[in-house]
Design a protein around this motif. Structure first.
Motif, PDB file in Angstrom:
ATOM      1  N   TYR A   9       0.685  -1.228  -0.081  1.00  0.00           N
ATOM      2  CA  TYR A   9       0.047   0.096   0.103  1.00  0.00           C
ATOM      3  C   TYR A   9       0.845   1.343   0.015  1.00  0.00           C
ATOM      4  O   TYR A   9       1.809   1.529   0.728  1.00  0.00           O
ATOM      5  CB  TYR A   9      -0.836   0.097   1.136  1.00  0.00           C
ATOM      6  N   LYS A  10       0.434   2.073  -0.905  1.00  0.00           N
ATOM      7  CA  LYS A  10       1.540   3.362  -0.981  1.00  0.00           C
ATOM      8  C   LYS A  10       0.473   4.618  -0.308  1.00  0.00           C
ATOM      9  O   LYS A  10      -0.512   4.647  -0.577  1.00  0.00           O
ATOM     10  CB  LYS A  10       1.653   3.906  -2.403  1.00  0.00           C
ATOM     11  N   ALA A  11       1.218   5.276   0.668  1.00  0.00           N
ATOM     12  CA  ALA A  11       0.456   6.205   1.690  1.00  0.00           C
ATOM     13  C   ALA A  11       0.361   7.784   0.822  1.00  0.00           C
ATOM     14  O   ALA A  11       1.406   8.021   0.156  1.00  0.00           O
ATOM     15  CB  ALA A  11       1.101   6.351   2.801  1.00  0.00           C
ATOM     16  N   GLU A  12      -0.659   8.311   1.204  1.00  0.00           N
ATOM     17  CA  GLU A  12      -0.853   9.824   0.453  1.00  0.00           C
ATOM     18  C   GLU A  12      -1.471  10.740   1.762  1.00  0.00           C
ATOM     19  O   GLU A  12      -2.239  10.001   2.442  1.00  0.00           O
ATOM     20  CB  GLU A  12      -1.871   9.856  -0.473  1.00  0.00           C
ATOM     21  N   GLN A  13      -1.205  11.776   1.756  1.00  0.00           N
ATOM     22  CA  GLN A  13      -1.882  12.592   2.806  1.00  0.00           C
ATOM     23  C   GLN A  13      -1.488  14.267   2.193  1.00  0.00           C
ATOM     24  O   GLN A  13      -0.654  14.291   1.418  1.00  0.00           O
ATOM     25  CB  GLN A  13      -0.963  12.541   4.049  1.00  0.00           C
ATOM     26  N   TYR A  14      -2.323  14.863   2.886  1.00  0.00           N
ATOM     27  CA  TYR A  14      -2.360  16.405   2.297  1.00  0.00           C
ATOM     28  C   TYR A  14      -2.581  16.708   0.795  1.00  0.00           C
ATOM     29  O   TYR A  14      -1.946  17.276   0.172  1.00  0.00           O
ATOM     30  CB  TYR A  14      -1.060  17.080   2.691  1.00  0.00           C
ATOM     31  N   GLY A  15      -3.307  15.473   0.236  1.00  0.00           N
ATOM     32  CA  GLY A  15      -3.654  15.638  -1.205  1.00  0.00           C
ATOM     33  C   GLY A  15      -2.382  15.068  -2.101  1.00  0.00           C
ATOM     34  O   GLY A  15      -2.879  15.337  -3.433  1.00  0.00           O
ATOM     35  N   SER A  16      -1.556  14.780  -1.743  1.00  0.00           N
ATOM     36  CA  SER A  16      -0.415  14.217  -2.372  1.00  0.00           C
ATOM     37  C   SER A  16       0.103  13.049  -1.968  1.00  0.00           C
ATOM     38  O   SER A  16       0.014  12.638  -0.686  1.00  0.00           O
ATOM     39  CB  SER A  16       0.698  15.211  -2.852  1.00  0.00           C
ATOM     40  N   ALA A  17       1.219  12.516  -2.646  1.00  0.00           N
ATOM     41  CA  ALA A  17       2.032  11.145  -2.086  1.00  0.00           C
ATOM     42  C   ALA A  17       2.800  11.661  -0.983  1.00  0.00           C
ATOM     43  O   ALA A  17       3.364  12.539  -0.790  1.00  0.00           O
ATOM     44  CB  ALA A  17       3.031  10.609  -3.125  1.00  0.00           C
ATOM     45  N   TYR A  18       2.776  10.701   0.149  1.00  0.00           N
ATOM     46  CA  TYR A  18       3.388  10.732   1.339  1.00  0.00           C
ATOM     47  C   TYR A  18       5.044  10.494   1.099  1.00  0.00           C
ATOM     48  O   TYR A  18       5.230   9.157   0.912  1.00  0.00           O
ATOM     49  CB  TYR A  18       2.869  10.209   2.420  1.00  0.00           C
ATOM     50  N   ILE A  19       5.842  11.379   1.016  1.00  0.00           N
ATOM     51  CA  ILE A  19       7.206  10.944   0.687  1.00  0.00           C
ATOM     52  C   ILE A  19       8.304  10.945   1.585  1.00  0.00           C
ATOM     53  O   ILE A  19       8.117  11.592   2.576  1.00  0.00           O
ATOM     54  CB  ILE A  19       7.606  11.750  -0.876  1.00  0.00           C
ATOM     55  N   ASP A  20       9.267  10.338   1.078  1.00  0.00           N
ATOM     56  CA  ASP A  20      10.669  10.816   2.130  1.00  0.00           C
ATOM     57  C   ASP A  20      11.387  11.921   1.473  1.00  0.00           C
ATOM     58  O   ASP A  20      11.841  11.479   0.192  1.00  0.00           O
ATOM     59  CB  ASP A  20      11.308   9.447   1.877  1.00  0.00           C
ATOM     60  N   GLY A  21      11.509  12.883   2.158  1.00  0.00           N
ATOM     61  CA  GLY A  21      12.428  13.979   1.334  1.00  0.00           C
ATOM     62  C   GLY A  21      14.140  13.647   1.085  1.00  0.00           C
ATOM     63  O   GLY A  21      14.581  14.463   0.466  1.00  0.00           O
ATOM     64  N   ASN A  22      14.481  12.250   1.824  1.00  0.00           N
ATOM     65  CA  ASN A  22      15.852  12.314   1.315  1.00  0.00           C
ATOM     66  C   ASN A  22      16.027  11.708  -0.135  1.00  0.00           C
ATOM     67  O   ASN A  22      17.095  12.136  -0.724  1.00  0.00           O
ATOM     68  CB  ASN A  22      16.436  10.990   2.297  1.00  0.00           C
ATOM     69  N   ASP A  23      14.920  10.993  -0.535  1.00  0.00           N
ATOM     70  CA  ASP A  23      15.137  10.557  -2.040  1.00  0.00           C
ATOM     71  C   ASP A  23      13.924  10.780  -2.786  1.00  0.00           C
ATOM     72  O   ASP A  23      13.707  10.056  -4.003  1.00  0.00           O
ATOM     73  CB  ASP A  23      15.733   9.247  -2.133  1.00  0.00           C
ATOM     74  N   GLY A  24      12.748  11.049  -2.249  1.00  0.00           N
ATOM     75  CA  GLY A  24      11.550  11.234  -2.975  1.00  0.00           C
ATOM     76  C   GLY A  24      10.696   9.924  -3.151  1.00  0.00           C
ATOM     77  O   GLY A  24       9.587   9.699  -3.616  1.00  0.00           O
ATOM     78  N   THR A  25      11.193   9.003  -2.181  1.00  0.00           N
ATOM     79  CA  THR A  25      10.765   7.511  -2.041  1.00  0.00           C
ATOM     80  C   THR A  25       9.192   7.641  -1.539  1.00  0.00           C
ATOM     81  O   THR A  25       9.209   8.445  -0.440  1.00  0.00           O
ATOM     82  CB  THR A  25      11.404   6.593  -1.299  1.00  0.00           C
ATOM     83  N   GLN A  26       8.261   7.026  -2.044  1.00  0.00           N
ATOM     84  CA  GLN A  26       6.585   7.213  -1.449  1.00  0.00           C
ATOM     85  C   GLN A  26       6.752   6.084  -0.487  1.00  0.00           C
ATOM     86  O   GLN A  26       7.240   4.999  -0.414  1.00  0.00           O
ATOM     87  CB  GLN A  26       5.619   6.784  -2.689  1.00  0.00           C
ATOM     88  N   VAL A  27       6.182   6.567   0.975  1.00  0.00           N
ATOM     89  CA  VAL A  27       5.971   5.732   1.908  1.00  0.00           C
ATOM     90  C   VAL A  27       5.231   4.570   1.534  1.00  0.00           C
ATOM     91  O   VAL A  27       4.130   4.989   1.026  1.00  0.00           O
ATOM     92  CB  VAL A  27       5.572   6.439   3.260  1.00  0.00           C
ATOM     93  N   SER A  28       5.319   3.135   1.826  1.00  0.00           N
ATOM     94  CA  SER A  28       4.576   2.066   1.553  1.00  0.00           C
ATOM     95  C   SER A  28       4.832   1.199   2.762  1.00  0.00           C
ATOM     96  O   SER A  28       5.634   1.327   3.627  1.00  0.00           O
ATOM     97  CB  SER A  28       4.997   1.482   0.400  1.00  0.00           C
ATOM     98  N   ALA A  29       3.573   0.286   2.719  1.00  0.00           N
ATOM     99  CA  ALA A  29       3.604  -0.844   3.771  1.00  0.00           C
ATOM    100  C   ALA A  29       3.083  -1.959   3.131  1.00  0.00           C
ATOM    101  O   ALA A  29       1.811  -1.705   2.395  1.00  0.00           O
ATOM    102  CB  ALA A  29       2.907  -0.013   5.031  1.00  0.00           C
ATOM    103  N   THR A  30       3.357  -3.025   3.523  1.00  0.00           N
ATOM    104  CA  THR A  30       2.691  -4.474   3.225  1.00  0.00           C
ATOM    105  C   THR A  30       1.312  -4.601   3.990  1.00  0.00           C
ATOM    106  O   THR A  30       0.247  -4.776   3.577  1.00  0.00           O
ATOM    107  CB  THR A  30       3.553  -5.593   3.640  1.00  0.00           C
ATOM    108  N   ASN A  31       1.432  -4.113   5.345  1.00  0.00           N
ATOM    109  CA  ASN A  31       0.429  -4.319   6.184  1.00  0.00           C
ATOM    110  C   ASN A  31      -0.175  -2.918   6.671  1.00  0.00           C
ATOM    111  O   ASN A  31       0.503  -1.916   7.179  1.00  0.00           O
ATOM    112  CB  ASN A  31       0.622  -5.011   7.587  1.00  0.00           C
ATOM    113  N   VAL A  32      -1.493  -2.742   6.566  1.00  0.00           N
ATOM    114  CA  VAL A  32      -2.184  -1.583   7.216  1.00  0.00           C
ATOM    115  C   VAL A  32      -2.924  -1.952   8.018  1.00  0.00           C
ATOM    116  O   VAL A  32      -3.891  -2.611   8.196  1.00  0.00           O
ATOM    117  CB  VAL A  32      -2.978  -0.850   5.980  1.00  0.00           C
ATOM    118  N   LEU A  33      -2.933  -1.181   9.509  1.00  0.00           N
ATOM    119  CA  LEU A  33      -3.628  -1.498  10.502  1.00  0.00           C
ATOM    120  C   LEU A  33      -4.267  -0.392  11.097  1.00  0.00           C
ATOM    121  O   LEU A  33      -3.553   0.455  11.462  1.00  0.00           O
ATOM    122  CB  LEU A  33      -2.994  -2.446  11.714  1.00  0.00           C
TER     123      LEU A  33
END
Length: 389
Positions: free
Chosen positions: A288-312
């Protein structure tokens, strides 16, 4: 007289031949003998050779099939207790590091957030959320931040993992609990770690290229500094004796009887301007790729979108306890949902004591098994409902 004698001799010889018959060939059977004792053979055609017939080839022996031996299962190597994925054996029993991450919109993007093994997102005052990022291995962690202040329930989540809790100050209630519980945390504002000479944290108002941050959103650290200084201070050690984190993982954690959840919307605050986190399932990567504030939730180090196998998503009581809007979040037990592989199911959860980990259950009371990989845990008010599509 002589002529008469020769004539008589000739007559006598002719008489003898007539009485004796035809002479036989020595050693050969007569025609009559051959006819009675052997089957006549057809003579070979002129110019041919008599050949001995070649017998047909024997059928090859087919060996009886033998069952193949059952292969020995590959030995299970050391795994990360937070994700179920392989990890260096020396880190399996190491205390993880839990870092308070600022999540106000003005502080975006966070840094180092995509590398967290578990992200806990919980309401803070003023309708905003903060994250607690949990890292089993900080040796490869780059810049991480911005670091913000603590709240008691974030501390309880950190204690449930027997982790090293890194924060920048805290609320009044946090310090009351800190004293009552006689705890030691890595406070980057008050005490030893707050001194610039320590070198654990620093301020960088230009911490992301092309963007300037207000002072309160500028505190950062790094995996290198955390490893160096916390090891030197004998803080980054193995778990406390007797601590266990009993979480089970499987290669595919998709709920067998789950409902569709290719998009999962989690409302922390109601209304059009409320804080909402959206998870979109990516079938190609199984996360699952996360979004917030109307856009992708990213890592400012390299632009990677935060993701997770499990969402609880865990529901509980969240109550304001002062005029500043500070909250009390009940972490004893509740209900919620679990999503993995594009499907979701209802669950229940409980924590118990402050130093015990969260435990998840299916609705029939069986312990929940997560998919191998990172987890994103949202803790919301009990009145909120997720939207699954």
């Amino acid at each position: 007289m002589k002529r008469l004698f020769c004539l008589i001799l000739t007559i006598l010889m002719l008489a003898l031949c007539a009485c004796g018959g035809s002479p036989a060939t020595s050693g050969a059977p007569s025609d009559s003998t051959a006819s009675s004792s052997a089957t006549p053979q057809t003579p070979p055609a002129s110019g041919s050779q008599t050949e001995t017939p070649t017998p047909p080839p024997a059928e090859p022996e087919v060996p009886t099939p033998q069952p193949e031996p059952t292969p020995e299962p590959e030995p299970v190597g050391p795994v990360n207790p937070l994700t179920g994925l392989p990890i260096d054996e020396a880190l399996v029993n190491r205390k993880p590091v839990a870092i308070m991450l600022n999540n106000i919109k003005a502080a975006q993007p966070q840094q180092g957030n995509s590398q967290a093994d578990i992200i806990y997102e919980v309401l803070a005052e003023g309708g905003i959320t903060r994250m607690l990022g949990l890292y089993q291995d900080i040796s490869q962690l780059g810049v991480v931040g911005s670091i913000r202040s603590a709240r008691p329930y974030y501390l309880e989540l950190a204690l449930g993992h027997d982790s090293v809790y890194v924060h920048a100050g805290g609320s009044e209630v946090f310090y009351q609990r800190h004293k009552e519980w006689n705890l030691s945390t890595v406070d980057c504002v008050n005490g030893y770690y707050g001194y610039a000479s320590t070198g654990l944290v620093w301020r960088d108002k230009n911490r992301v290229a092309g963007k300037t941050f207000d002072y309160e959103h500028s505190m950062i650290t790094s995996g290198e500094k955390l490893t160096e200084i916390l090891t030197k201070r004998n803080v980054l050690t193995d778990h406390t004796d007797g601590y266990t984190y009993e979480m089970s993982f499987t290669a595919d954690g998709t709920p067998a009887d789950g409902k569709n959840a290719t998009t999962l919307t989690v409302p922390f605050i109601g209304g059009s301007k409320g804080k909402t986190t959206i998870f979109r399932y990516d079938e190609a990567t199984g996360v699952y790729k996360a979004e917030q504030y109307g856009s992708a939730y990213i890592d400012g180090n390299d632009g990677t979108q935060v993701s997770a196998t499990n969402v609880l998503v865990l529901r509980t009581t969240c109550t304001a306890i002062d005029d500043a809007g500070h909250l009390q979040v009940d972490l004893s037990s509740g209900d919620g949902w679990y999503a993995c592989g594009g499907k979701y199911i209802p669950i229940t959860w409980e924590k118990g004591q402050r130093d015990q980990p969260l435990r998840y259950f299916t609705t029939d009371g069986q312990p929940l098994t997560l998919g191998q990989g990172k987890s994103y845990v949202c803790i919301i008010h009990e009145a909120r409902e997720i939207i699954a599509e």
